[in-house]
Design a protein around this motif. Structure first.
Motif: not given
Length: 282
Positions: A114-116, A252-264
């Protein structure tokens, strides 16, 4: 028991006796958290430790932070502002699953992908973690986290067993320190933790279908495709399809982008009052 084992046990007991005596004397004082971590490090091969206090319903506070070589204060700030919602140790406390745990015991099967994990653990230099999740009264709990920061090194089984054996003592003395109201959350700590938990649960539901939202939530938490399929009682292929559709809708295209979308989206709201954080963000 051979002489080597006898000497090792005697040395361990001697160190515990010395540090615990100092620790008992410091209960209720500001130096208690540092002395607690110092004792646990002296009894194991832990490189550093952090103590998070989760007061009832309020945002977490860091009662002790010991990471001299990594300079992870910025990363820690991200953690306490919202990323903690994805921490397996926080989730254990939220579910009232108390005790001593290795990271492997709590983390979902795909957690290390996970990106986390990559963002929080890698930036702070953590390669392995273990720790206590303990109730300290009034629905509050603490996470005493011990870390290995030496490359590719894990906690030895003997260290994990030592820490597990110490659980009754650590629970008792932690309750005396944190459970008597001597260390309350600052007044500035708003009652936001439960709403933030709701923000994670609701993330994406203004845009996604119920199933897509469920899949995305579990992706953030570190579930593998197989584990998600079992949890949701659907096939692996259906999970992948829901994930593909969700990513397309969220652009989005990745789990990384999903993680940062949630935090942002979470951090863009001054006073979260419920619902999907994406409803006014995208």
């Amino acid at each position: 028991m051979n002489n080597t084992n006898s000497n090792t046990t005697a040395s361990l007991f001697s160190r515990f006796s010395q540090h615990s005596a100092e620790l008992v004397e410091s209960v209720g004082n500001s130096d208690f958290p540092s002395k607690l971590i110092k004792m646990l490090k002296a009894l194991t091969a832990a490189n550093d430790g952090t103590i998070f206090l989760y007061p009832d319903g309020k945002m977490p506070q860091v009662d002790y932070f010991d990471s001299p070589d990594k300079g992870g204060s910025i990363n820690l700030d991200i953690h306490i502002k919202g990323a903690f919602l994805l921490d397996p140790y926080y989730l254990a406390g939220f579910d009232k699953n108390y005790g001593f745990f290795s990271l492997k015991e709590l983390a979902p099967s795909a957690f290390k992908k996970t990106e986390y994990y990559n963002t929080y653990f890698r930036l702070s230099g953590v390669h392995d973690e273990c720790g206590y999740v303990l109730p300290v009264g009034d629905n509050s709990f603490i996470n005493i986290s011990l870390n290995k920061t030496t490359s590719k090194e894990k906690f030895y089984k003997k260290d994990l067993n030592t820490l597990k054996d110490l659980l009754p003592f650590v629970q008792s003395i932690s309750t005396k320190h944190w459970g008597d109201g001597s260390n309350p959350a600052p007044a500035s700590h708003k009652n936001l933790r439960k709403p933030l938990q709701s923000a994670l649960d609701c993330f994406g539901n203004s845009i996604l279908t119920e199933r897509e939202s469920q899949v995305i939530n579990k992706v953030l938490r570190g579930y593998s495709t197989k584990a998600m399929a079992e949890k949701l009682s659907i096939s692996n292929e259906t999970v992948k399809l829901h994930k593909k559709h969700a990513y397309a809708k969220l652009d989005i295209n990745s789990q990384s982008e999903l993680f940062h979308l949630f935090l942002d989206s979470l951090m863009s709201i001054d006073e979260y009052k419920g619902g999907d954080t994406l409803s006014d963000y995208l």
